[in-house]
Scaffold this motif. Structure first.
Motif, PDB file in Angstrom:
ATOM      1  N   ALA A   1      38.005  47.352  30.210  1.00 34.38           N
ATOM      2  CA  ALA A   1      38.459  46.124  29.545  1.00 34.38           C
ATOM      3  C   ALA A   1      39.904  45.865  29.939  1.00 34.38           C
ATOM      4  O   ALA A   1      40.716  46.799  30.007  1.00 34.38           O
ATOM      5  CB  ALA A   1      38.336  46.272  28.036  1.00 34.38           C
ATOM      6  N   SER A   2      40.224  44.591  30.229  1.00 34.01           N
ATOM      7  CA  SER A   2      41.608  44.301  30.621  1.00 34.01           C
ATOM      8  C   SER A   2      42.505  44.265  29.381  1.00 34.01           C
ATOM      9  O   SER A   2      42.035  44.089  28.257  1.00 34.01           O
ATOM     10  CB  SER A   2      41.673  42.982  31.394  1.00 34.01           C
ATOM     11  N   GLN A   3      43.796  44.412  29.667  1.00 33.19           N
ATOM     12  CA  GLN A   3      44.790  44.444  28.590  1.00 33.19           C
ATOM     13  C   GLN A   3      44.773  43.120  27.820  1.00 33.19           C
ATOM     14  O   GLN A   3      44.780  42.056  28.427  1.00 33.19           O
ATOM     15  CB  GLN A   3      46.175  44.633  29.217  1.00 33.19           C
ATOM     16  N   ARG A   4      44.747  43.182  26.525  1.00 28.64           N
ATOM     17  CA  ARG A   4      44.771  41.976  25.686  1.00 28.64           C
ATOM     18  C   ARG A   4      46.084  41.884  24.925  1.00 28.64           C
ATOM     19  O   ARG A   4      46.664  42.912  24.555  1.00 28.64           O
ATOM     20  CB  ARG A   4      43.627  42.002  24.673  1.00 28.64           C
ATOM     21  N   LYS A   5      46.523  40.643  24.668  1.00 28.38           N
ATOM     22  CA  LYS A   5      47.674  40.470  23.787  1.00 28.38           C
ATOM     23  C   LYS A   5      47.271  40.889  22.386  1.00 28.38           C
ATOM     24  O   LYS A   5      46.097  40.803  22.017  1.00 28.38           O
ATOM     25  CB  LYS A   5      48.089  38.999  23.765  1.00 28.38           C
TER      26      LYS A   5
ATOM     27  N   THR B   1      27.971  37.926  34.605  1.00 27.36           N
ATOM     28  CA  THR B   1      28.384  36.696  35.292  1.00 27.36           C
ATOM     29  C   THR B   1      29.846  36.814  35.684  1.00 27.36           C
ATOM     30  O   THR B   1      30.571  37.649  35.155  1.00 27.36           O
ATOM     31  CB  THR B   1      28.250  35.466  34.365  1.00 27.36           C
ATOM     32  N   CYS B   2      30.259  35.957  36.609  1.00 31.56           N
ATOM     33  CA  CYS B   2      31.693  35.799  36.866  1.00 31.56           C
ATOM     34  C   CYS B   2      31.961  34.330  37.175  1.00 31.56           C
ATOM     35  O   CYS B   2      31.260  33.719  37.980  1.00 31.56           O
ATOM     36  CB  CYS B   2      32.155  36.671  38.040  1.00 31.56           C
ATOM     37  N   TRP B   3      32.957  33.781  36.505  1.00 32.59           N
ATOM     38  CA  TRP B   3      33.420  32.432  36.829  1.00 32.59           C
ATOM     39  C   TRP B   3      34.072  32.477  38.201  1.00 32.59           C
ATOM     40  O   TRP B   3      34.919  33.335  38.462  1.00 32.59           O
ATOM     41  CB  TRP B   3      34.527  32.023  35.865  1.00 32.59           C
ATOM     42  N   VAL B   4      33.722  31.520  39.049  1.00 27.76           N
ATOM     43  CA  VAL B   4      34.469  31.317  40.292  1.00 27.76           C
ATOM     44  C   VAL B   4      34.877  29.848  40.334  1.00 27.76           C
ATOM     45  O   VAL B   4      34.023  28.963  40.229  1.00 27.76           O
ATOM     46  CB  VAL B   4      33.616  31.682  41.526  1.00 27.76           C
ATOM     47  N   ALA B   5      36.165  29.612  40.412  1.00 25.93           N
ATOM     48  CA  ALA B   5      36.624  28.216  40.449  1.00 25.93           C
ATOM     49  C   ALA B   5      37.740  28.033  41.480  1.00 25.93           C
ATOM     50  O   ALA B   5      38.534  27.104  41.386  1.00 25.93           O
ATOM     51  CB  ALA B   5      37.102  27.787  39.066  1.00 25.93           C
ATOM     52  N   TRP B   6      37.773  28.931  42.442  1.00 31.80           N
ATOM     53  CA  TRP B   6      38.833  28.898  43.454  1.00 31.80           C
ATOM     54  C   TRP B   6      38.331  28.151  44.685  1.00 31.80           C
ATOM     55  O   TRP B   6      38.097  28.730  45.739  1.00 31.80           O
ATOM     56  CB  TRP B   6      39.234  30.333  43.804  1.00 31.80           C
ATOM     57  N   PHE B   7      38.114  26.847  44.511  1.00 34.45           N
ATOM     58  CA  PHE B   7      37.644  25.980  45.604  1.00 34.45           C
ATOM     59  C   PHE B   7      38.188  24.584  45.344  1.00 34.45           C
ATOM     60  O   PHE B   7      38.721  24.307  44.258  1.00 34.45           O
ATOM     61  CB  PHE B   7      36.109  25.952  45.653  1.00 34.45           C
TER      62      PHE B   7
ATOM     63  N   ASN C   1      36.597  32.571  50.604  1.00 35.42           N
ATOM     64  CA  ASN C   1      35.888  33.643  51.303  1.00 35.42           C
ATOM     65  C   ASN C   1      35.730  34.911  50.457  1.00 35.42           C
ATOM     66  O   ASN C   1      35.912  36.018  50.958  1.00 35.42           O
ATOM     67  CB  ASN C   1      36.633  33.963  52.600  1.00 35.42           C
ATOM     68  N   GLN C   2      35.378  34.730  49.203  1.00 34.86           N
ATOM     69  CA  GLN C   2      35.180  35.884  48.315  1.00 34.86           C
ATOM     70  C   GLN C   2      33.790  36.477  48.593  1.00 34.86           C
ATOM     71  O   GLN C   2      32.787  36.072  48.012  1.00 34.86           O
ATOM     72  CB  GLN C   2      35.317  35.461  46.856  1.00 34.86           C
ATOM     73  N   LYS C   3      33.790  37.448  49.483  1.00 38.38           N
ATOM     74  CA  LYS C   3      32.515  37.993  49.983  1.00 38.38           C
ATOM     75  C   LYS C   3      31.715  38.721  48.897  1.00 38.38           C
ATOM     76  O   LYS C   3      30.488  38.802  48.970  1.00 38.38           O
ATOM     77  CB  LYS C   3      32.778  38.940  51.159  1.00 38.38           C
ATOM     78  N   TRP C   4      32.406  39.245  47.904  1.00 38.81           N
ATOM     79  CA  TRP C   4      31.699  39.956  46.828  1.00 38.81           C
ATOM     80  C   TRP C   4      30.661  39.060  46.168  1.00 38.81           C
ATOM     81  O   TRP C   4      29.660  39.541  45.635  1.00 38.81           O
ATOM     82  CB  TRP C   4      32.693  40.474  45.775  1.00 38.81           C
ATOM     83  N   MET C   5      30.894  37.741  46.220  1.00 40.44           N
ATOM     84  CA  MET C   5      29.972  36.813  45.551  1.00 40.44           C
ATOM     85  C   MET C   5      28.537  36.984  46.055  1.00 40.44           C
ATOM     86  O   MET C   5      27.573  36.802  45.311  1.00 40.44           O
ATOM     87  CB  MET C   5      30.413  35.361  45.791  1.00 40.44           C
TER      88      MET C   5
HETATM   89  C1  LIG Z   1      38.914  29.006  35.631  1.00 39.75           C
HETATM   90  C2  LIG Z   1      38.555  30.384  36.110  1.00 39.75           C
HETATM   91  C3  LIG Z   1      38.385  30.614  37.459  1.00 39.75           C
HETATM   92  C4  LIG Z   1      38.045  31.877  37.941  1.00 39.75           C
HETATM   93  N1  LIG Z   1      37.863  32.060  39.274  1.00 39.75           N
HETATM   94  C5  LIG Z   1      37.592  33.307  39.727  1.00 39.75           C
HETATM   95  C6  LIG Z   1      37.433  33.554  41.125  1.00 39.75           C
HETATM   96  O1  LIG Z   1      37.505  32.645  41.945  1.00 39.75           O
HETATM   97  N2  LIG Z   1      37.158  34.820  41.521  1.00 39.75           N
HETATM   98  C7  LIG Z   1      37.042  35.855  40.614  1.00 39.75           C
HETATM   99  O2  LIG Z   1      36.815  36.993  41.022  1.00 39.75           O
HETATM  100  N3  LIG Z   1      37.161  35.636  39.309  1.00 39.75           N
HETATM  101  C8  LIG Z   1      37.430  34.399  38.838  1.00 39.75           C
HETATM  102  N4  LIG Z   1      37.548  34.183  37.497  1.00 39.75           N
HETATM  103  C9  LIG Z   1      37.249  35.298  36.564  1.00 39.75           C
HETATM  104  C10 LIG Z   1      38.483  36.083  36.217  1.00 39.75           C
HETATM  105  O3  LIG Z   1      38.892  36.805  37.359  1.00 39.75           O
HETATM  106  C11 LIG Z   1      38.178  37.078  35.097  1.00 39.75           C
HETATM  107  O4  LIG Z   1      37.187  37.956  35.492  1.00 39.75           O
HETATM  108  C12 LIG Z   1      37.725  36.436  33.827  1.00 39.75           C
HETATM  109  O5  LIG Z   1      38.556  35.347  33.534  1.00 39.75           O
HETATM  110  C13 LIG Z   1      37.760  37.432  32.670  1.00 39.75           C
HETATM  111  O6  LIG Z   1      38.983  38.055  32.661  1.00 39.75           O
HETATM  112  P1  LIG Z   1      39.502  38.986  31.490  1.00 39.75           P
HETATM  113  O7  LIG Z   1      38.422  39.979  31.219  1.00 39.75           O
HETATM  114  O8  LIG Z   1      40.750  39.593  32.016  1.00 39.75           O
HETATM  115  O9  LIG Z   1      39.748  38.080  30.337  1.00 39.75           O
HETATM  116  C14 LIG Z   1      37.881  32.941  37.023  1.00 39.75           C
HETATM  117  C15 LIG Z   1      38.070  32.697  35.654  1.00 39.75           C
HETATM  118  C16 LIG Z   1      38.391  31.445  35.193  1.00 39.75           C
HETATM  119  C17 LIG Z   1      38.568  31.209  33.719  1.00 39.75           C
END
Ligand SMILES: Cc1cc2nc3c(=O)[nH]c(=O)nc-3n(C[C@H](O)[C@H](O)[C@H](O)COP(=O)(O)O)c2cc1C
Length: 138
Positions: free
Chosen positions: A123-127, A85-91, A22-26
């Motif tokens: 930018a998020s924190q990087r190693k 873009t944003c990856w969404v894989a939470w399903f 239910n990620q409404k922002w999508m």
């Molecule tokens: C496999 C995978 C699944 C992700 N699923 C979601 C998601 O469901 N919702 C979301 O907001 N971002 C999702 N993201 C994006 C991450 O929240 C994040 O924005 C992205 O990995 C870049 O993060 P970084 O800038 O910290 O490296 C996903 C990323 C990956 C790699």
């Protein structure tokens, strides 16, 4: 696109967001690219295959890798064009596949939301590079 098709597409997008926890922002993103891995590119025999998150097939890992490379190329090109873009894989496969009538021998790797960003996040924190890069040997 006529109104009926537009409404249908909106309903489909709502269902996709719902099964993604239910990620409404999508729904702010005008385009969803549903990226699907096809195990038939690696298993040529005519056998029944039904995939889910726990499937043992070695080929499943390979097709997820292959498709992830393609997805990242889409993301990079989108960025190159000034889009975001944003990856969404939470399903789960079980929940997402029926929405688009995707057969059970396919595996949905990600929904890539696509649109123009309305914010530029910090930018998020990087190693440190020394923590993740090894020369010659681990
Ligand atoms: C496999 C995978 C699944 C992700 N699923 C979601 C998601 O469901 N919702 C979301 O907001 N971002 C999702 N993201 C994006 C991450 O929240 C994040 O924005 C992205 O990995 C870049 O993060 P970084 O800038 O910290 O490296 C996903 C990323 C990956 C790699």
């Amino acid at each position: 696109m006529n109104l009926a098709i537009t409404k249908l597409a909106e309903l489909t997008r709502q269902k996709l967001a719902e099964v993604s926890h239910n990620q409404k922002w999508m729904l702010f993103a005008p385009v969803f690219i549903v990226c699907v891995a096809d195990i038939r590119s690696r298993i040529k025999e005519d056998v029944n295959i039904s995939l889910n998150e726990n499937s043992p097939q070695e080929e499943l890992k390979q097709i997820i890798r292959d498709t992830s490379i393609a997805i990242e190329h889409i993301a990079l090109e989108a960025d190159n064009l000034g889009l975001a873009t944003c990856w969404v894989a939470w399903f789960t496969q079980e929940e997402i596949r029926p929405i688009l009538n995707i057969p059970t021998d396919k595996y949905v790797v990600s929904i890539l939301t696509l649109g123009y960003a309305n914010e530029i996040p910090k930018a998020s924190q990087r190693k440190k590079i020394e923590e993740i890069l090894h020369y010659e040997t681990w």
